[in-house]
Design a protein around this motif. Structure first.
Motif, PDB file in Angstrom:
ATOM      1  N   ARG A  40       0.826  -1.202   0.000  1.00 31.11           N
ATOM      2  CA  ARG A  40       0.000   0.000   0.000  1.00 31.11           C
ATOM      3  C   ARG A  40       0.861   1.253   0.000  1.00 31.11           C
ATOM      4  O   ARG A  40       2.007   1.236   0.454  1.00 31.11           O
ATOM      5  N   LYS A  41       0.295   2.310  -0.532  1.00 31.22           N
ATOM      6  CA  LYS A  41       0.911   3.628  -0.418  1.00 31.22           C
ATOM      7  C   LYS A  41       0.445   4.273   0.881  1.00 31.22           C
ATOM      8  O   LYS A  41      -0.719   4.183   1.253  1.00 31.22           O
ATOM      9  N   ILE A  42       1.372   4.951   1.530  1.00 27.74           N
ATOM     10  CA  ILE A  42       1.017   5.667   2.745  1.00 27.74           C
ATOM     11  C   ILE A  42       0.185   6.894   2.390  1.00 27.74           C
ATOM     12  O   ILE A  42       0.468   7.604   1.415  1.00 27.74           O
ATOM     13  N   TYR A  82      -1.701   5.168   7.509  1.00 33.71           N
ATOM     14  CA  TYR A  82      -1.740   6.620   7.669  1.00 33.71           C
ATOM     15  C   TYR A  82      -0.530   7.119   8.464  1.00 33.71           C
ATOM     16  O   TYR A  82      -0.140   6.537   9.477  1.00 33.71           O
ATOM     17  N   LYS A  83       0.045   8.235   7.992  1.00 35.73           N
ATOM     18  CA  LYS A  83       1.103   8.925   8.720  1.00 35.73           C
ATOM     19  C   LYS A  83       0.823  10.426   8.664  1.00 35.73           C
ATOM     20  O   LYS A  83       0.141  10.902   7.750  1.00 35.73           O
ATOM     21  N   HIS A  84       1.363  11.156   9.612  1.00 34.26           N
ATOM     22  CA  HIS A  84       1.178  12.602   9.623  1.00 34.26           C
ATOM     23  C   HIS A  84       1.890  13.232   8.427  1.00 34.26           C
ATOM     24  O   HIS A  84       2.904  12.718   7.939  1.00 34.26           O
ATOM     25  N   TRP A  88       5.686  13.611   7.581  1.00 34.14           N
ATOM     26  CA  TRP A  88       6.503  12.547   7.005  1.00 34.14           C
ATOM     27  C   TRP A  88       6.338  12.433   5.490  1.00 34.14           C
ATOM     28  O   TRP A  88       6.877  11.519   4.870  1.00 34.14           O
ATOM     29  N   ALA A  89       5.643  13.355   4.879  1.00 32.89           N
ATOM     30  CA  ALA A  89       5.302  13.227   3.458  1.00 32.89           C
ATOM     31  C   ALA A  89       6.533  13.210   2.556  1.00 32.89           C
ATOM     32  O   ALA A  89       6.484  12.672   1.441  1.00 32.89           O
TER      33      ALA A  89
END
Length: 274
Positions: free
Chosen positions: A135-137, A173-175, A178-179
């Motif tokens: 999966r992509k974050i 999911y990440k904040h 972190w993108a």
């Protein structure tokens, strides 16, 4: 599709020698917020094991700095369909609930381990639509709000109470801070006991173990690489790599992956990581 992973020279040596990729338990990775997120009082990250990559072929200075060390690190590139495939057939006496055969990334002896269960057991392809494994974050403003409803309670069509756990959305999911990682990851769920040994009458025991935050007693898991994928491996040396580091990487490849390609960083002499 090519994926890229930044790591240390020591980790490269283990990857090549053992021909495996390490999956880390999600509550042990560097994003503390993601590792602590809960739903219904359960820390689901303790059941997720991840291997983190990026699809971006352009070298990333932050990723070099964070994950490859100051000097002898590398970036490896492998095809996304990198893991060993096993043809698993049902045999008399085993609990596998299959008809005919399945292709899995998990060997049968691991699937039948009575102490833990690896999910999903059947992994046919590494495509985004098969989000249980690859999966992509998604980068969001509030991780907690994305995961706090992943466990829900209700009644099934027969009016019997049941618990639903959205495993496909754990470790997704990440904040937004972190993108810059542009992360994609492989994800495995590993749970105490073996669900393949449970029948419908006592399957609730498996769910109850999760609700009680009972976890497995290890924090890393390994999947074997396909021998063919090592032949197309590309290894990029850190911008700070020295001639000695190149000699070490060349020696490792000569012994374990003679067809792998080793190249200098495209930003060598343009940046200092120390």
């Amino acid at each position: 599709m090519k994926l890229y992973h930044y790591t240390t020279l020591e980790s490269l040596a283990l990857i090549l020698k053992n021909q495996t990729i390490k999956f880390n338990r999600l509550d042990c990775v560097d994003d503390v917020e993601e590792g602590n997120a809960e739903s219904a009082g359960v820390n689901l990250s303790k059941y997720m094991f991840v291997s983190c990559w990026t699809e971006n072929s352009e070298e990333s200075i932050p990723l070099w700095k964070m994950y490859a060390g100051d000097g002898p690190g590398v970036r490896i590139s492998l095809d996304s369909d990198m893991f060993m495939k096993y043809l698993i057939c049902h045999e008399d006496g085993d609990p596998l609930n299959i008809q005919g055969a399945i292709i899995s990334r998990i060997p049968k002896e691991t699937l039948l381990n009575p102490n833990f269960f690896v999910f999903p057991p059947q992994i046919i392809i590494t495509d985004e639509k098969y989000s249980m494994f690859f999966r992509k974050i998604e980068y969001v403003d509030d991780v907690k709000s994305c995961v706090d409803k992943l466990i829900s309670h209700g009644n099934n069509s027969r009016g019997i109470p049941e618990t639903c756990i959205e495993l496909g959305n754990v470790g997704k999911y990440k904040h937004r801070r972190w993108a810059f990682q542009e992360e994609v990851r492989f994800v495995l769920g590993i749970f105490p006991g073996n669900w393949l040994y449970l029948n419908e009458d006592n399957a609730h025991m498996a769910v109850q173990a999760i609700l009680n935050n009972q976890i497995v007693d290890f924090t890393s898991f390994f999947l074997h690489l396909s021998p063919e994928v090592l032949e197309t491996m590309e290894i990029t040396l850190s911008p700070s790599a020295t001639e000695a580091h190149r000699i070490l990487v060349d020696a490792l490849c000569e012994k374990y992956a003679p067809k792998a390609t080793v190249r200098d960083s495209s930003i060598k002499n343009l940046v200092k990581l120390k």
